[in-house]
Design an enzyme around this catalytic site. Structure first.
Site, PDB file in Angstrom:
ATOM      1  N   LEU A  51       6.301 -10.080  -2.571  1.00  0.00           N
ATOM      2  CA  LEU A  51       4.942 -10.375  -3.072  1.00  0.00           C
ATOM      3  C   LEU A  51       4.239 -11.393  -2.181  1.00  0.00           C
ATOM      4  CD1 LEU A  51       5.449 -10.312  -6.970  1.00  0.00           C
ATOM      5  CD2 LEU A  51       4.696  -8.470  -5.462  1.00  0.00           C
ATOM      6  N   THR A  92       2.198  -6.452   8.283  1.00  0.00           N
ATOM      7  CA  THR A  92       1.638  -5.216   8.829  1.00  0.00           C
ATOM      8  C   THR A  92       0.302  -5.335   9.551  1.00  0.00           C
ATOM      9  OG1 THR A  92       0.540  -4.743   6.730  1.00  0.00           O
ATOM     10  CG2 THR A  92       2.769  -3.839   7.033  1.00  0.00           C
ATOM     11  N   THR A 136       6.412   2.748  13.109  1.00  0.00           N
ATOM     12  CA  THR A 136       4.980   3.018  13.304  1.00  0.00           C
ATOM     13  C   THR A 136       4.729   3.649  14.676  1.00  0.00           C
ATOM     14  OG1 THR A 136       2.863   1.904  13.717  1.00  0.00           O
ATOM     15  CG2 THR A 136       4.805   0.561  14.001  1.00  0.00           C
ATOM     16  N   ASP A 137       3.647   4.397  14.776  1.00  0.00           N
ATOM     17  CA  ASP A 137       3.290   4.965  16.089  1.00  0.00           C
ATOM     18  C   ASP A 137       2.817   3.876  17.064  1.00  0.00           C
ATOM     19  OD1 ASP A 137       0.751   4.429  15.019  1.00  0.00           O
ATOM     20  OD2 ASP A 137      -0.090   6.386  15.546  1.00  0.00           O
ATOM     21  N   GLU A 138       2.589   2.649  16.535  1.00  0.00           N
ATOM     22  CA  GLU A 138       2.135   1.578  17.421  1.00  0.00           C
ATOM     23  C   GLU A 138       3.225   1.128  18.384  1.00  0.00           C
ATOM     24  OE1 GLU A 138      -0.402  -1.418  15.863  1.00  0.00           O
ATOM     25  OE2 GLU A 138      -1.086  -0.170  14.225  1.00  0.00           O
ATOM     26  N   PRO A 184     -17.828  -5.108  10.690  1.00  0.00           N
ATOM     27  CA  PRO A 184     -17.557  -5.670  12.019  1.00  0.00           C
ATOM     28  C   PRO A 184     -16.764  -4.714  12.911  1.00  0.00           C
ATOM     29  CG  PRO A 184     -16.056  -6.625  10.380  1.00  0.00           C
ATOM     30  CD  PRO A 184     -16.935  -5.656   9.647  1.00  0.00           C
ATOM     31  N   TYR A 200       2.689  -7.486  16.278  1.00  0.00           N
ATOM     32  CA  TYR A 200       3.125  -6.641  15.145  1.00  0.00           C
ATOM     33  C   TYR A 200       3.965  -5.485  15.668  1.00  0.00           C
ATOM     34  CZ  TYR A 200       2.723  -2.579  12.027  1.00  0.00           C
ATOM     35  OH  TYR A 200       2.997  -1.442  11.294  1.00  0.00           O
ATOM     36  N   ALA A 201       3.425  -4.748  16.624  1.00  0.00           N
ATOM     37  CA  ALA A 201       4.109  -3.540  17.118  1.00  0.00           C
ATOM     38  C   ALA A 201       5.428  -3.905  17.809  1.00  0.00           C
ATOM     39  CB  ALA A 201       3.175  -2.784  18.065  1.00  0.00           C
ATOM     40  N   LYS A 220       7.979  -4.541  15.196  1.00  0.00           N
ATOM     41  CA  LYS A 220       8.429  -3.274  14.593  1.00  0.00           C
ATOM     42  C   LYS A 220       9.441  -2.561  15.491  1.00  0.00           C
ATOM     43  CE  LYS A 220       7.193  -1.401  11.248  1.00  0.00           C
ATOM     44  NZ  LYS A 220       7.719  -1.438   9.857  1.00  0.00           N
ATOM     45  N   PHE A 255       0.829  -1.227   0.000  1.00  0.00           N
ATOM     46  CA  PHE A 255       0.000   0.000   0.000  1.00  0.00           C
ATOM     47  C   PHE A 255       0.862   1.276   0.000  1.00  0.00           C
ATOM     48  CE2 PHE A 255      -2.182   2.766   3.425  1.00  0.00           C
ATOM     49  CZ  PHE A 255      -2.746   3.620   2.495  1.00  0.00           C
ATOM     50  N   ILE A 256       1.618   1.498   1.053  1.00  0.00           N
ATOM     51  CA  ILE A 256       2.336   2.782   1.144  1.00  0.00           C
ATOM     52  C   ILE A 256       3.525   2.780   0.182  1.00  0.00           C
ATOM     53  CG2 ILE A 256       3.419   4.459   2.688  1.00  0.00           C
ATOM     54  CD1 ILE A 256       2.013   3.051   5.030  1.00  0.00           C
TER      55      ILE A 256
HETATM   56  P1  NAD Z   1       1.381  -3.609   3.257  1.00  0.00           P
HETATM   57  O1  NAD Z   1       1.093  -4.816   4.079  1.00  0.00           O
HETATM   58  O2  NAD Z   1       0.339  -3.052   2.363  1.00  0.00           O
HETATM   59  O3  NAD Z   1       2.667  -3.908   2.329  1.00  0.00           O
HETATM   60  C1  NAD Z   1       3.807  -4.548   2.785  1.00  0.00           C
HETATM   61  C2  NAD Z   1       4.652  -4.945   1.566  1.00  0.00           C
HETATM   62  O4  NAD Z   1       5.857  -5.585   2.035  1.00  0.00           O
HETATM   63  C3  NAD Z   1       3.964  -5.941   0.636  1.00  0.00           C
HETATM   64  O5  NAD Z   1       4.143  -5.562  -0.720  1.00  0.00           O
HETATM   65  C4  NAD Z   1       4.680  -7.263   0.918  1.00  0.00           C
HETATM   66  O6  NAD Z   1       4.715  -8.141  -0.218  1.00  0.00           O
HETATM   67  C5  NAD Z   1       6.076  -6.769   1.274  1.00  0.00           C
HETATM   68  N1  NAD Z   1       6.812  -7.719   2.128  1.00  0.00           N
HETATM   69  C6  NAD Z   1       6.388  -8.372   3.243  1.00  0.00           C
HETATM   70  N2  NAD Z   1       7.355  -9.156   3.736  1.00  0.00           N
HETATM   71  C7  NAD Z   1       8.429  -8.989   2.919  1.00  0.00           C
HETATM   72  C8  NAD Z   1       9.743  -9.512   2.929  1.00  0.00           C
HETATM   73  N3  NAD Z   1      10.136 -10.391   3.862  1.00  0.00           N
HETATM   74  N4  NAD Z   1      10.600  -9.128   1.964  1.00  0.00           N
HETATM   75  C9  NAD Z   1      10.207  -8.257   0.989  1.00  0.00           C
HETATM   76  N5  NAD Z   1       8.974  -7.730   0.941  1.00  0.00           N
HETATM   77  C10 NAD Z   1       8.089  -8.085   1.891  1.00  0.00           C
HETATM   78  O7  NAD Z   1       1.906  -2.527   4.289  1.00  0.00           O
HETATM   79  P2  NAD Z   1       1.764  -0.933   4.322  1.00  0.00           P
HETATM   80  O8  NAD Z   1       0.523  -0.568   5.003  1.00  0.00           O
HETATM   81  O9  NAD Z   1       2.052  -0.384   2.973  1.00  0.00           O
HETATM   82  O10 NAD Z   1       2.956  -0.567   5.312  1.00  0.00           O
HETATM   83  C11 NAD Z   1       4.255  -0.260   4.816  1.00  0.00           C
HETATM   84  C12 NAD Z   1       5.168   0.063   5.979  1.00  0.00           C
HETATM   85  O11 NAD Z   1       4.671   1.182   6.709  1.00  0.00           O
HETATM   86  C13 NAD Z   1       5.299  -1.069   7.004  1.00  0.00           C
HETATM   87  O12 NAD Z   1       6.637  -1.124   7.431  1.00  0.00           O
HETATM   88  C14 NAD Z   1       4.391  -0.643   8.136  1.00  0.00           C
HETATM   89  O13 NAD Z   1       4.819  -1.181   9.370  1.00  0.00           O
HETATM   90  C15 NAD Z   1       4.545   0.856   8.079  1.00  0.00           C
HETATM   91  N6  NAD Z   1       3.409   1.628   8.591  1.00  0.00           N
HETATM   92  C16 NAD Z   1       2.162   1.403   8.096  1.00  0.00           C
HETATM   93  C17 NAD Z   1       1.103   2.183   8.542  1.00  0.00           C
HETATM   94  C18 NAD Z   1      -0.297   2.005   7.975  1.00  0.00           C
HETATM   95  O14 NAD Z   1      -1.225   2.627   8.463  1.00  0.00           O
HETATM   96  N7  NAD Z   1      -0.501   1.187   6.962  1.00  0.00           N
HETATM   97  C19 NAD Z   1       1.315   3.172   9.514  1.00  0.00           C
HETATM   98  C20 NAD Z   1       2.615   3.367  10.007  1.00  0.00           C
HETATM   99  C21 NAD Z   1       3.654   2.589   9.528  1.00  0.00           C
HETATM  100  P1  TYD Z   2      -6.491  -1.520  11.667  1.00  0.00           P
HETATM  101  O1  TYD Z   2      -6.865  -0.972  10.320  1.00  0.00           O
HETATM  102  O2  TYD Z   2      -6.287  -2.987  11.808  1.00  0.00           O
HETATM  103  O3  TYD Z   2      -5.188  -0.707  12.137  1.00  0.00           O
HETATM  104  P2  TYD Z   2      -4.405  -0.742  13.558  1.00  0.00           P
HETATM  105  O4  TYD Z   2      -3.062  -1.244  13.168  1.00  0.00           O
HETATM  106  O5  TYD Z   2      -4.409   0.679  14.021  1.00  0.00           O
HETATM  107  O6  TYD Z   2      -5.092  -1.630  14.513  1.00  0.00           O
HETATM  108  O7  TYD Z   2      -7.590  -1.088  12.727  1.00  0.00           O
HETATM  109  C1  TYD Z   2      -7.880   0.267  12.982  1.00  0.00           C
HETATM  110  C2  TYD Z   2      -8.933   0.326  14.076  1.00  0.00           C
HETATM  111  O8  TYD Z   2     -10.130  -0.284  13.602  1.00  0.00           O
HETATM  112  C3  TYD Z   2      -8.542  -0.439  15.313  1.00  0.00           C
HETATM  113  O9  TYD Z   2      -9.055   0.258  16.464  1.00  0.00           O
HETATM  114  C4  TYD Z   2      -9.255  -1.771  15.169  1.00  0.00           C
HETATM  115  C5  TYD Z   2     -10.522  -1.370  14.436  1.00  0.00           C
HETATM  116  N1  TYD Z   2     -11.098  -2.415  13.561  1.00  0.00           N
HETATM  117  C6  TYD Z   2     -12.413  -2.833  13.740  1.00  0.00           C
HETATM  118  O10 TYD Z   2     -13.142  -2.348  14.635  1.00  0.00           O
HETATM  119  N2  TYD Z   2     -12.919  -3.804  12.913  1.00  0.00           N
HETATM  120  C7  TYD Z   2     -12.163  -4.379  11.935  1.00  0.00           C
HETATM  121  O11 TYD Z   2     -12.680  -5.278  11.222  1.00  0.00           O
HETATM  122  C8  TYD Z   2     -10.821  -3.921  11.742  1.00  0.00           C
HETATM  123  C9  TYD Z   2      -9.949  -4.519  10.681  1.00  0.00           C
HETATM  124  C10 TYD Z   2     -10.339  -2.932  12.581  1.00  0.00           C
END
Ligand code: NAD
Ligand code: TYD
Length: 343
Positions: free
Chosen positions: A44, A92, A132-134, A211, A156-157, A160, A20-21
Site C-alpha cells: 500500500l 512503476t 515490461t517492454d521498457e 502537459p 525504472y526500466a 525491472k 492498477f493491473i
Molecule cells: P501500480 O503502480 O499501479 O501498482 C503497483 C502496486 O505494487 C501498488 O499496489 C503498490 O502498493 C505495490 N507495491 C509497491 N512496492 C511494493 C512492495 N515493496 N511490496 C509490496 N507491494 C508493493 O503499477 P501497475 O501499473 O499496476 O503495474 C503492475 C506491474 O506491471 C509492475 O510490475 C509494472 O512494472 C508492470 N507493467 C506495467 C505496465 C503499465 O503500463 N502499467 C506495463 C508493463 C508492465
Molecule cells: P507514461 O504513462 O509515464 O508511461 P511510460 O512508462 O511509457 O513512459 O507515459 C507515456 C507517454 O506519455 C510517454 O511518452 C511520456 C508521455 N507523457 C507526457 O507527454 N506527459 C505526461 O504528463 C506524462 C505522464 C507522460
C-alpha cells in the site's frame, strides 16, 4: 517441462494486487475462477489503494495481507500453501524513478529476489514475473522480439531488468518454474492518475492543461488491461511455458498527441488545453514489441479494440470521480507540483 495449470481450485498469490493491473487481475480471477483462492500481498504505497479491491473484500477464498515483498517473513506468510505467484508489485512510474531511484531498485530488483527465494523453498508450480517492454529501451524501427538486447534507458526500466533476469536465473539455476512477461503500456480502470491516459483525462475533466512532454511524437504500444490479464492466465494454463520470456502486445501504436487528441475529442474539450512542456530526460521515443511467441504458445490475441477500450476507459473516469478525486487531493498534489510546477 510441465503441463499447464488448472487454476479452478489453485491458491494464487497476487503481489501488488492493490495497484492498477494487480487489482484488475484479482477481479479477473474472481470472475473466471470463483473456486480459486486468492491472496494479495501489497505494501500500500502511494499507488496501492484498497478501494480497488472493495468489491471482493468479503469473498470467501480471498485474503489481503499488507506487507513489503522485501520482507522475508511477510513473504513466507503470504506464500504458505501457494501454487502460483504472479508478481505485479513494483515501483512503476518513470518520472518518479528519475526523481529518486532507490525504492525502484529495492522493490523491482531486491523484492523479486526475496519472492524467488521463498518460491524456491515452497516449491510453487509457477511464478510469473511481470516485467515490461521498457527493458528493451527505445525501438526506433521494427519490433523487439524476446531476444532483443536489454538496453533500458531510465532507472525504472533498469530496475525491472534486475527482477526480469533474476526470475530467469532462478529457473536456469534452481529449476524454479518462472515465466517472464514483457507487456506494453496498459490502460483501463483503476490506473493511478500520474500515468499518461488517466492524468490527461482527469486534467481535462477539471479543465486543466494537458502537459505534453517535448514534441508529443513519442510512441507507445497500448493494450487494454483486461487483455493483459487474459494473456497471463493463458500462459499459466499453457504447457511448457516455464523458463520462457513472452512479449505481450496490444498492436496499437499511438503517439502522445494522438492519445491526447482522442481524449479531448471524446470529452468535447478544446485543443487549447494541450500544453507542450520540457521533455522528460532520457525520454524513449518509441516502444514496439513482437508478440508472435505468445500467440504460438497460447493462441492468445488481444480482444479489446483500441477505440472502444479508450472510450470505455474515459467513461469510467467520468463516472468514478469518487475514486480519483481523493487521490488527486492527497500526496499526488505535491508530486504534481514538484514534477510539473516549473516545467
Ligand atoms: P501500480 O503502480 O499501479 O501498482 C503497483 C502496486 O505494487 C501498488 O499496489 C503498490 O502498493 C505495490 N507495491 C509497491 N512496492 C511494493 C512492495 N515493496 N511490496 C509490496 N507491494 C508493493 O503499477 P501497475 O501499473 O499496476 O503495474 C503492475 C506491474 O506491471 C509492475 O510490475 C509494472 O512494472 C508492470 N507493467 C506495467 C505496465 C503499465 O503500463 N502499467 C506495463 C508493463 C508492465
Ligand atoms: P507514461 O504513462 O509515464 O508511461 P511510460 O512508462 O511509457 O513512459 O507515459 C507515456 C507517454 O506519455 C510517454 O511518452 C511520456 C508521455 N507523457 C507526457 O507527454 N506527459 C505526461 O504528463 C506524462 C505522464 C507522460
Amino acid at each position: 517441462m510441465a503441463k499447464g495449470l488448472d487454476l479452478s481450485a489453485a491458491h494464487i498469490l497476487v503481489t501488488g494486487g492493490a495497484g492498477f493491473i494487480g487489482s484488475n487481475f484479482v477481479h479477473h480471477l474472481r470472475r473466471e475462477f470463483p473456486g480459486a483462492r486468492v491472496t494479495v500481498l501489497d505494501k500500500l504505497t502511494y499507488a496501492g489503494n484498497l478501494a480497488n479491491l472493495d468489491s471482493v473484500k468479503d469473498d470467501a477464498g480471498y485474503r489481503f495481507l499488507k506487507g513489503d515483498i522485501c520482507d522475508r517473513d511477510r513473504v513466507a506468510e503470504a506464500m504458505r500453501d501457494c501454487d502460483v505467484v504472479v508478481n505485479f508489485a513494483a515501483e512503476t512510474h518513470v518520472d518518479r524513478s528519475i526523481e529518486n531511484a532507490q525504492e525502484f531498485l529495492l522493490t523491482d530488483t531486491v523484492g523479486v529476489f526475496v519472492l524467488l527465494e521463498e518460491a524456491r523453498r515452497v516449491g510453487v508450480k509457477r511464478f510469473v514475473q511481470v516485467s515490461t517492454d521498457e527493458v528493451y529501451g527505445e525501438i526506433l524501427s521494427g519490433e523487439a522480439t524476446e531476444e532483443a538486447p536489454l538496453l533500458a534507458r531510465n532507472p525504472y526500466a533498469a530496475s525491472k531488468i534486475g527482477g526480469d533476469r533474476l526470475a530467469y536465473a532462478y529457473f536456469a539455476t534452481y529449476g524454479v518454474p518462472t515465466i517472464v512477461t514483457r507487456c506494453s503500456n496498459n490502460f483501463g480502470p483503476y490506473q493511478f492518475p500520474e500515468k499518461l491516459i488517466p492524468l490527461f483525462v482527469t486534467n481535462a475533466l477539471e479543465d486543466k492543461p494537458l502537459p505534453v512532454y517535448g514534441s508529443g511524437k513519442n510512441v507507445r504500444d497500448w493494450i487494454h488491461v483486461a487483455d493483459h490479464c487474459r494473456a497471463i492466465v493463458a500462459l499459466l494454463e499453457a504447457d511448457d511455458t516455464e523458463g520462457m520470456t513472452f512479449n505481450i502486445a496490444g498492436g496499437n501504436e499511438r503517439s502522445v498527441l494522438e492519445i491526447a487528441g482522442a481524449i479531448l475529442a471524446h470529452l468535447k474539450k478544446p485543443a487549447t488545453l494541450l500544453t507542450h512542456v520540457t521533455d522528460r530526460p532520457g525520454h524513449d521515443r518509441r516502444y514496439a514489441i513482437d508478440a508472435a511467441r505468445l500467440a504460438r504458445a497460447t493462441g492468445f490475441q488481444p480482444s479489446v479494440p483500441f477505440e472502444k477500450g479508450i472510450a470505455d476507459t474515459i467513461d469510467w473516469y467520468v463516472s468514478r470521480r469518487d475514486w480519483w478525486e481523493p487521490i488527486r487531493t492527497g500526496e499526488f498534489r505535491h508530486y504534481y507540483e514538484r514534477t510539473y510546477g516549473s516545467r
